[in-house]
Design an enzyme around this catalytic site. Structure first.
Site, PDB file in Angstrom:
ATOM      1  N   HIS A   1      -1.854  -6.253  -6.563  1.00 16.45           N
ATOM      2  CA  HIS A   1      -3.252  -6.428  -6.159  1.00 16.45           C
ATOM      3  C   HIS A   1      -4.271  -5.980  -7.211  1.00 16.45           C
ATOM      4  O   HIS A   1      -5.341  -6.545  -7.322  1.00 16.45           O
ATOM      5  CB  HIS A   1      -3.534  -5.736  -4.811  1.00 16.45           C
ATOM      6  CG  HIS A   1      -3.448  -4.244  -4.851  1.00 16.45           C
ATOM      7  ND1 HIS A   1      -2.266  -3.566  -4.656  1.00 16.45           N
ATOM      8  CD2 HIS A   1      -4.386  -3.288  -5.043  1.00 16.45           C
ATOM      9  CE1 HIS A   1      -2.491  -2.267  -4.726  1.00 16.45           C
ATOM     10  NE2 HIS A   1      -3.769  -2.070  -4.960  1.00 16.45           N
ATOM     11  N   ASP A   2      -3.922  -4.959  -8.002  1.00 15.64           N
ATOM     12  CA  ASP A   2      -4.886  -4.464  -9.000  1.00 15.64           C
ATOM     13  C   ASP A   2      -4.542  -4.914 -10.417  1.00 15.64           C
ATOM     14  O   ASP A   2      -4.997  -4.291 -11.385  1.00 15.64           O
ATOM     15  CB  ASP A   2      -4.970  -2.928  -8.948  1.00 15.64           C
ATOM     16  CG  ASP A   2      -6.026  -2.450  -7.953  1.00 15.64           C
ATOM     17  OD1 ASP A   2      -6.910  -3.260  -7.586  1.00 15.64           O
ATOM     18  OD2 ASP A   2      -5.957  -1.282  -7.535  1.00 15.64           O
TER      19      ASP A   2
ATOM     20  N   LYS B   1      -6.977  -5.043 -13.368  1.00 17.33           N
ATOM     21  CA  LYS B   1      -7.518  -3.862 -14.070  1.00 17.33           C
ATOM     22  C   LYS B   1      -7.070  -3.809 -15.529  1.00 17.33           C
ATOM     23  O   LYS B   1      -7.638  -3.055 -16.320  1.00 17.33           O
ATOM     24  CB  LYS B   1      -7.111  -2.579 -13.336  1.00 17.33           C
ATOM     25  CG  LYS B   1      -7.928  -2.353 -12.066  1.00 17.33           C
ATOM     26  CD  LYS B   1      -7.607  -1.003 -11.459  1.00 17.33           C
ATOM     27  CE  LYS B   1      -8.415  -0.767 -10.186  1.00 17.33           C
ATOM     28  NZ  LYS B   1      -7.979   0.452  -9.482  1.00 17.33           N
TER      29      LYS B   1
ATOM     30  N   HIS C   1     -12.277  -6.795 -11.613  1.00 14.46           N
ATOM     31  CA  HIS C   1     -10.803  -6.756 -11.625  1.00 14.46           C
ATOM     32  C   HIS C   1     -10.216  -7.670 -10.554  1.00 14.46           C
ATOM     33  O   HIS C   1      -9.069  -8.084 -10.645  1.00 14.46           O
ATOM     34  CB  HIS C   1     -10.275  -5.316 -11.498  1.00 14.46           C
ATOM     35  CG  HIS C   1     -10.237  -4.768 -10.098  1.00 14.46           C
ATOM     36  ND1 HIS C   1     -11.321  -4.188  -9.486  1.00 14.46           N
ATOM     37  CD2 HIS C   1      -9.240  -4.713  -9.187  1.00 14.46           C
ATOM     38  CE1 HIS C   1     -10.987  -3.780  -8.280  1.00 14.46           C
ATOM     39  NE2 HIS C   1      -9.721  -4.096  -8.060  1.00 14.46           N
TER      40      HIS C   1
ATOM     41  N   HIS D   1      -9.047  -8.346  -2.000  1.00 12.70           N
ATOM     42  CA  HIS D   1      -8.728  -7.075  -1.331  1.00 12.70           C
ATOM     43  C   HIS D   1      -9.907  -6.107  -1.264  1.00 12.70           C
ATOM     44  O   HIS D   1      -9.825  -5.076  -0.600  1.00 12.70           O
ATOM     45  CB  HIS D   1      -7.495  -6.408  -1.971  1.00 12.70           C
ATOM     46  CG  HIS D   1      -7.690  -5.879  -3.353  1.00 12.70           C
ATOM     47  ND1 HIS D   1      -7.670  -6.680  -4.463  1.00 12.70           N
ATOM     48  CD2 HIS D   1      -7.901  -4.608  -3.811  1.00 12.70           C
ATOM     49  CE1 HIS D   1      -7.848  -5.941  -5.544  1.00 12.70           C
ATOM     50  NE2 HIS D   1      -8.004  -4.676  -5.177  1.00 12.70           N
ATOM     51  N   HIS D   2     -11.022  -6.425  -1.932  1.00 10.83           N
ATOM     52  CA  HIS D   2     -12.214  -5.574  -1.782  1.00 10.83           C
ATOM     53  C   HIS D   2     -13.297  -6.251  -0.941  1.00 10.83           C
ATOM     54  O   HIS D   2     -14.432  -5.776  -0.905  1.00 10.83           O
ATOM     55  CB  HIS D   2     -12.768  -5.177  -3.154  1.00 10.83           C
ATOM     56  CG  HIS D   2     -11.923  -4.143  -3.842  1.00 10.83           C
ATOM     57  ND1 HIS D   2     -11.862  -2.832  -3.426  1.00 10.83           N
ATOM     58  CD2 HIS D   2     -11.066  -4.248  -4.895  1.00 10.83           C
ATOM     59  CE1 HIS D   2     -11.022  -2.158  -4.206  1.00 10.83           C
ATOM     60  NE2 HIS D   2     -10.522  -2.997  -5.107  1.00 10.83           N
TER      61      HIS D   2
ATOM     62  N   ASP E   1      -4.757   0.202   1.160  1.00 10.14           N
ATOM     63  CA  ASP E   1      -5.210   0.692  -0.147  1.00 10.14           C
ATOM     64  C   ASP E   1      -6.077   1.941   0.030  1.00 10.14           C
ATOM     65  O   ASP E   1      -5.901   2.949  -0.670  1.00 10.14           O
ATOM     66  CB  ASP E   1      -6.015  -0.433  -0.821  1.00 10.14           C
ATOM     67  CG  ASP E   1      -6.102  -0.267  -2.329  1.00 10.14           C
ATOM     68  OD1 ASP E   1      -5.290   0.481  -2.894  1.00 10.14           O
ATOM     69  OD2 ASP E   1      -6.983  -0.913  -2.940  1.00 10.14           O
TER      70      ASP E   1
HETATM   71 FE   LIG Z   1      -8.607  -2.996  -6.363  1.00  7.85          FE
END
Ligand SMILES: [Fe+2]
Length: 395
Positions: free
Chosen positions: A258-259, A262, A287, A311-312, A340
């Site tokens: 998911h990240d 970054k 990201h 996801h944010h 998360d």
């Molecule tokens: Fe994230």
């Protein structure tokens, strides 16, 4: 309530698939005269094989067409397991198909075993009188095999299994049927090989993306356990959200990525000890979209892409990058949003100690209906002890 809603939402594509299956099943039954395995049937099977990478769907439809054209009552694909030297039922049709799924037989037993060992197609007009007939399978399933044809499945000069049709309606199979089945076996072998190669490519691609996601965590002084835990929380909760067993592994690895975006965030922002200013925060927010871009547009990573990108997002529409609201946010991303935050609050980070579970719970509840999908949050809180145990065991 969560489960019902989610299942309803996720049912649409599967319903479409079923309709397609029914349509394909119905076509050959229009008239007896059309029930011959001719060039058009074979062409339809080849088209099916080339039109889909869902191997089970392709093989089920192919076998259905084959059964109808040969007037068979049942059919099966047995694949050889070289580790145990057994033949196992990979797919079967007919009334006993569910029982066959768990049956394995020695690779040198029965008509299928004989066919596999010799590489010859066997036409058996009366199974009870055949010296090769292996009655143990019929005894286990209570199916009565009257007659059959078994033909090997060849790939690159090797045999990987056996294709069978059983019990011709109103008579016994002919030499002509035998030749048709042999032709069919060639096509099925190609489909199985294509699926195997596709899986290899997919697994290699997923593994390289997972490695990148893990490497990104090391950069942030994280051991990588956060993303492992996200995969675990998600797969524990997913069945209650309508995910099927076969989807869980894909969900696990997709959650872990998911990240991944970054990797594109500069150290000066990602590793900044203090608070980010507005401009830095804007960069940090990218990201999500960068994660989607890194994962590409490959259909095999669609789930990972939607999670990385969304996801944010927040339930009330105040999240980023798109400000999506409510159920417009993909279910997977709504689930990860809770997971998360739970994991981040509960873990030690360079800038903070872990919050006690009671405080974590309070913060999650404060976000019910604003940050988080209320139904998924209720599910999560109902399993809170279990989630805390995962955190402890995987830290
Ligand atoms: Fe994230």
């Amino acid at each position: 309530m969560t489960k019902k809603k989610s299942q309803k939402k996720r049912a649409a594509p599967r319903q479409a698939k079923k309709t397609k299956v029914r349509a394909a099943k119905a076509a050959p039954r229009k008239s007896r005269a059309s029930q011959t395995y001719d060039a058009s049937t074979q062409n339809r099977i080849i088209k099916l094989i080339n039109s889909s990478l869902d191997i089970d769907e392709v093989l089920n439809l192919s076998m259905d067409l084959m059964e109808n054209s040969l007037n068979a009552t049942a059919s099966s694909i047995l694949l050889h397991d070289p580790d145990t030297n057994e033949l196992k039922f990979y797919l079967a049709t007919g009334e006993k198909k569910d029982m066959l799924k768990v049956i394995r037989m020695p690779a040198d037993k029965g008509v299928a075993g004989r066919c596999f060992q010799t590489g010859r197609t066997l036409l058996i007009p009366d199974a009870a009188k055949s010296p090769f007939f292996y009655k143990a399978v019929d005894d286990k399933t209570k199916f009565v095999t009257k007659n059959l044809i078994a033909t090997p499945l060849p790939i690159k000069g090797k045999r990987i299994g056996v294709l069978e049709v059983l019990n011709k309606s109103g008579g016994t199979f002919t030499k002509h049927d035998e030749q048709r089945l042999k032709n069919m076996a060639q096509e099925i072998s190609v489909a199985i090989e294509n699926a195997r190669l596709y899986d290899e490519v997919k697994n290699a691609y997923v593994q390289s993306m997972l490695n990148m996601a893990k490497a990104e965590r090391f950069r942030d002084n994280d051991t990588g356990l956060h993303i492992e835990r996200c995969g675990e929380y998600a797969t524990r909760l997913a069945p209650e959200l309508g995910y099927e067993e076969r989807e869980l592994e894909n969900l696990r690895v997709s959650m872990m990525m998911h990240d991944i975006g970054k990797v594109a965030i500069p150290d000066s922002i990602l590793l900044k000890p203090g608070r980010l200013d507005e401009a830095e925060m804007d960069v940090m927010k990218t990201h999500t979209t960068k994660g989607g871009q890194i994962l590409g547009q490959a259909p095999l990573l669609q789930l990972a892409i939607e999670i990385a990108t969304c996801h944010h997002e927040k339930w009330d529409g105040s999240g980023y990058p798109q400000g999506l609201k409510g159920e417009v946010i993909p279910l997977s991303a709504r689930l990860l949003a809770i997971i998360d935050v739970f994991d981040a609050l509960s873990s030690k980070r360079p800038y903070k100690d872990p919050f006690p579970p009671s405080r974590v719970k309070e913060i999650l509840i404060e976000g019910r209906g604003t940050h988080f999908d209320p139904n998924i949050l209720d599910l999560f809180l109902g399993r809170f002890q279990e989630m805390c145990a995962i955190l402890k065991n995987m830290s």
